[in-house]
Design an enzyme around this catalytic site. Structure first.
Site, mmCIF file in Angstrom:
data_model
loop_
_atom_site.group_PDB
_atom_site.id
_atom_site.type_symbol
_atom_site.label_atom_id
_atom_site.label_comp_id
_atom_site.label_asym_id
_atom_site.label_seq_id
_atom_site.Cartn_x
_atom_site.Cartn_y
_atom_site.Cartn_z
ATOM 1 N N GLY A 10 0.838 -1.205 0.000
ATOM 2 C CA GLY A 10 0.000 0.000 0.000
ATOM 3 C C GLY A 10 0.868 1.249 0.000
ATOM 4 N NE ARG A 71 -2.318 -4.267 -0.401
ATOM 5 C CZ ARG A 71 -1.672 -3.742 0.635
ATOM 6 N NH1 ARG A 71 -0.541 -4.283 1.046
ATOM 7 N NH2 ARG A 71 -2.147 -2.692 1.258
ATOM 8 C CG ASP A 103 5.987 -8.193 7.765
ATOM 9 O OD1 ASP A 103 7.064 -8.067 8.368
ATOM 10 O OD2 ASP A 103 5.404 -9.277 7.625
ATOM 11 C CB THR A 126 3.509 0.325 6.912
ATOM 12 O OG1 THR A 126 2.138 0.191 7.292
ATOM 13 C CG2 THR A 126 4.357 0.040 8.134
ATOM 14 C CG ASP A 128 -1.204 -0.411 8.634
ATOM 15 O OD1 ASP A 128 -1.888 0.560 8.294
ATOM 16 O OD2 ASP A 128 -1.385 -1.568 8.201
ATOM 17 C CG ASP A 130 2.000 -3.072 10.926
ATOM 18 O OD1 ASP A 130 2.749 -2.579 10.064
ATOM 19 O OD2 ASP A 130 1.078 -3.857 10.644
ATOM 20 N NE ARG A 172 -2.527 -5.395 5.422
ATOM 21 C CZ ARG A 172 -1.851 -5.929 4.418
ATOM 22 N NH1 ARG A 172 -2.395 -6.863 3.698
ATOM 23 N NH2 ARG A 172 -0.639 -5.524 4.139
HETATM 24 O O1 F6P Z 1 -0.987 -1.636 5.027
HETATM 25 C C1 F6P Z 1 -1.455 -0.360 4.773
HETATM 26 C C2 F6P Z 1 -2.938 -0.377 4.581
HETATM 27 O O2 F6P Z 1 -3.359 0.940 4.285
HETATM 28 C C3 F6P Z 1 -3.731 -0.941 5.735
HETATM 29 O O3 F6P Z 1 -3.943 -0.003 6.748
HETATM 30 C C4 F6P Z 1 -4.989 -1.384 5.044
HETATM 31 O O4 F6P Z 1 -5.616 -2.432 5.736
HETATM 32 C C5 F6P Z 1 -4.503 -1.854 3.721
HETATM 33 O O5 F6P Z 1 -3.307 -1.183 3.473
HETATM 34 C C6 F6P Z 1 -5.455 -1.600 2.585
HETATM 35 O O6 F6P Z 1 -4.908 -2.134 1.438
HETATM 36 P P1 F6P Z 1 -5.493 -1.933 -0.025
HETATM 37 O O7 F6P Z 1 -5.272 -0.502 -0.397
HETATM 38 O O8 F6P Z 1 -4.701 -2.866 -0.870
HETATM 39 O O9 F6P Z 1 -6.935 -2.270 0.066
#
Ligand code: F6P
Length: 348
Positions: A10, A71, A103, A126, A128, A130, A172
């Site tokens: 992301g 991804r 990660d 990230t 997040d 995390d 996430r």
């Molecule tokens: O990992 C970053 C993040 O923004 C998370 O907070 C979220 O769950 C996820 O990516 C959303 O991913 P996508 O944009 O692929 O739906």
């Protein structure tokens, strides 16, 4: 030396400062850069772009990533693309690669280094926050700032209409965004995945506030909070499917779920707002520009020094090198022993 750069997973604000930092420093080391577009997909399919000075010098304030992201997981057991990546590496005549990601992206970086001998260094990102073995990742500060602004706005309208507003934020696996935004906005309750939601305690607190005349409120909920799945209808779950890394995204459901529970228990109109990708866009904050630039610079230095399999990390105020193998595989979660401190702020 020909050095590839990719951004995977992301996107988040700070990616462009990191690319810029790596290129500006790398030029001093005499590197020639090749941008790989769309994360690991770029290495699978050989999607490249030039990365001269002119392309990066003005991108520090730009959100997203000029390299694009995806991804794509080359190690996806159902559809492995490792051989394709190794072939592209040779065809592009790469000497090293700077992989910028969270990660998932950095796990692939680690595997290319350890299992296939590629010269890879990592840069953590990230929203997040995390990723382990680094105190903060860029993207988090901007995303949490956007969510905080939304929380403040929701509270204004909640107060005007005597409603409770539930704000669902991203994250996430970890509750860092929800925790920071909840504390920063003075929320009435906060739900994070690290602490099982105590519905009784939450409702009792909200009722206490209602009974002393506070007929409005803000509840901040992390998208990763576990709710009784049996109460989620097939309609709510929709066609959500695991991604290439096996994750089923549940964002967009938990906020609404909480709002319904709260409204039923309190008799106060309760609405949910899902912030979603708004959190990931926009110009990076100063913190994210500074951190992104510094970890990018460090990545170029790691390549120069031949310290492959390492990741540039923030420890305190220092940028240090940590092993990718240490950093990936576990998520940095909000320590549950912080909860009593949080509780004392919200349970009044
Ligand atoms: O990992 C970053 C993040 O923004 C998370 O907070 C979220 O769950 C996820 O990516 C959303 O991913 P996508 O944009 O692929 O739906």
């Amino acid at each position: 030396m020909r050095v590839g750069i990719l951004t995977g997973g992301g996107d988040c604000p700070g990616l462009n400062p990191a690319i810029r930092g790596a290129v500006l420093r790398g030029l001093d080391h005499g590197f020639e850069f090749v941008g790989l577009r769309l994360g690991w997909k770029g290495l699978v399919e050989g999607l490249t772009t030039e990365l001269p000075l002119e392309k990066v010098e003005d991108i520090v304030r730009q959100g997203g990533t000029i390299l694009s992201s995806s991804r794509t997981n080359p190690f996806n057991p159902k559809d492995p693309k490792v051989e394709e990546c190794l072939a592209t590496w040779i065809r592009l005549n790469l000497d090293a690669l700077i992989a910028i990601g969270g990660d998932d992206t950095l796990t692939a970086a680690k595997r290319f280094h350890h299992e296939h001998g590629l010269n890879v260094v990592g840069v953590p990102k990230t929203m997040d926050n995390d990723l382990d073995h680094t105190d903060y990742t860029f993207g988090f500060d901007t995303a949490a700032g956007v969510a905080l602004d939304a929380a403040d706005r929701l509270l204004d309208t909640a107060r005007s209409h005597h409603r409770i507003l539930v704000l669902e934020v991203m994250g996430r696996y970890a509750g860092w965004v929800a925790l920071h935004v909840g504390i920063g906005a003075g929320a009435d309750w906060i739900c994070i995945p690290e602490v099982p939601v105590n519905f009784e305690e939450m409702i009792a607190t909200l009722k206490r506030k209602r009974d002393r005349g506070k007929h409005w409120g803000l509840v901040v909920v992390s998208e990763a909070v576990k709710v009784p799945v049996e109460e989620l209808s097939a309609e709510q779950l929709g066609d959500r499917k695991p991604d290439a890394f096996g994750h089923v995204p549940l964002g967009g459901i938990v906020g609404e779920f909480m709002a319904k529970r709260i409204e039923a228990a309190l008799g106060i109109e309760t609405r949910a707002a899902v912030l979603g990708h708004v959190q990931r866009g926009g110009s990076p904050s100063l913190f994210d520009r500074f951190l992104g630039t510094r970890v990018g610079v460090m990545a170029a230095d790691l390549v120069k020094e031949g310290r492959f399999g390492m990741m540039a990390a923030l420890h305190g105020t220092e940028i240090v090198a940590v092993k990718l193998s240490d950093a990936v595989g576990t998520n940095k979660q909000v320590p549950p022993d912080m909860w009593p401190e949080v509780l004392s702020l919200i349970n009044k």
